[in-house]
Enzyme design. Sequence first.
Site, mmCIF file in Angstrom:
data_model
loop_
_atom_site.group_PDB
_atom_site.id
_atom_site.type_symbol
_atom_site.label_atom_id
_atom_site.label_comp_id
_atom_site.label_asym_id
_atom_site.label_seq_id
_atom_site.Cartn_x
_atom_site.Cartn_y
_atom_site.Cartn_z
ATOM 1 N N HIS A 146 41.817 35.212 45.718
ATOM 2 C CA HIS A 146 43.125 35.957 45.502
ATOM 3 C C HIS A 146 43.538 36.581 46.736
ATOM 4 C CE1 HIS A 146 41.552 39.933 45.299
ATOM 5 N NE2 HIS A 146 40.471 39.587 44.693
ATOM 6 N N GLU A 199 36.430 37.852 38.116
ATOM 7 C CA GLU A 199 35.503 38.479 38.953
ATOM 8 C C GLU A 199 34.485 38.897 38.051
ATOM 9 O OE1 GLU A 199 33.644 38.994 41.445
ATOM 10 O OE2 GLU A 199 34.944 39.874 42.809
#
Length: 212
Positions: free
Chosen positions: A11, A84
């Site tokens: 990201h 994550e």
Amino acid sequence: MHSTQIIAIRHGETDWNLAARIQGHTDIPLNATGERQARQLAQALAETPLAHIYSSDLQRALRTAQALALANGAPLATHSALRERSFGDYEGSRFADIEVSDPPSALRWRKRDPVFAPPQGESLQTLQARVSQVVAELAANHLGQQIALVAHGGVLDCLYRLATRQDIQAPRTWELANTSVNRLLWTPDSGLTLVGWGDTSHLQTIGLDETI
């Protein structure tokens, strides 16, 4: 036809990246730099053949993936298994804070203890098993095609280790830059292999290189 090409993308940058705060599952948005990185990534891959884009459902990854989908036209779906690593009670803190508040845990974290998990969080062992499973599932559905995975530093770190057959505890010598383009190949027999890593040539400004 018996392999899947994968473009794995981290990201764009967030304010917590800049502040070195542990993000984990905390849903932090992209900052202005991250938004710009997402647009630059999207422009660079606009003409790349993609059968599908899969993204973590956390907004910093999803916003990056949405920019790519808009430019490329490939369908986009979210998958929570691309999130994550969960850092539980440590999220929002800095590693330096953990070193002060809980030195034994900080040492286990620094040494990459495979079974160490932050309170209410995940171990590296659990994270790698999650990442390995979801990538195999997604890749198996796209044999003979190319897909993009938009995720997080910890997820990409697992992919690199799986592709290069490196142990969970091996010191990291590879970069995990924001919106870097990382290429892998997956086959049912061999799993992941590395094709190319860390391409940030599309960026005018490279984001911070860390995994939280």
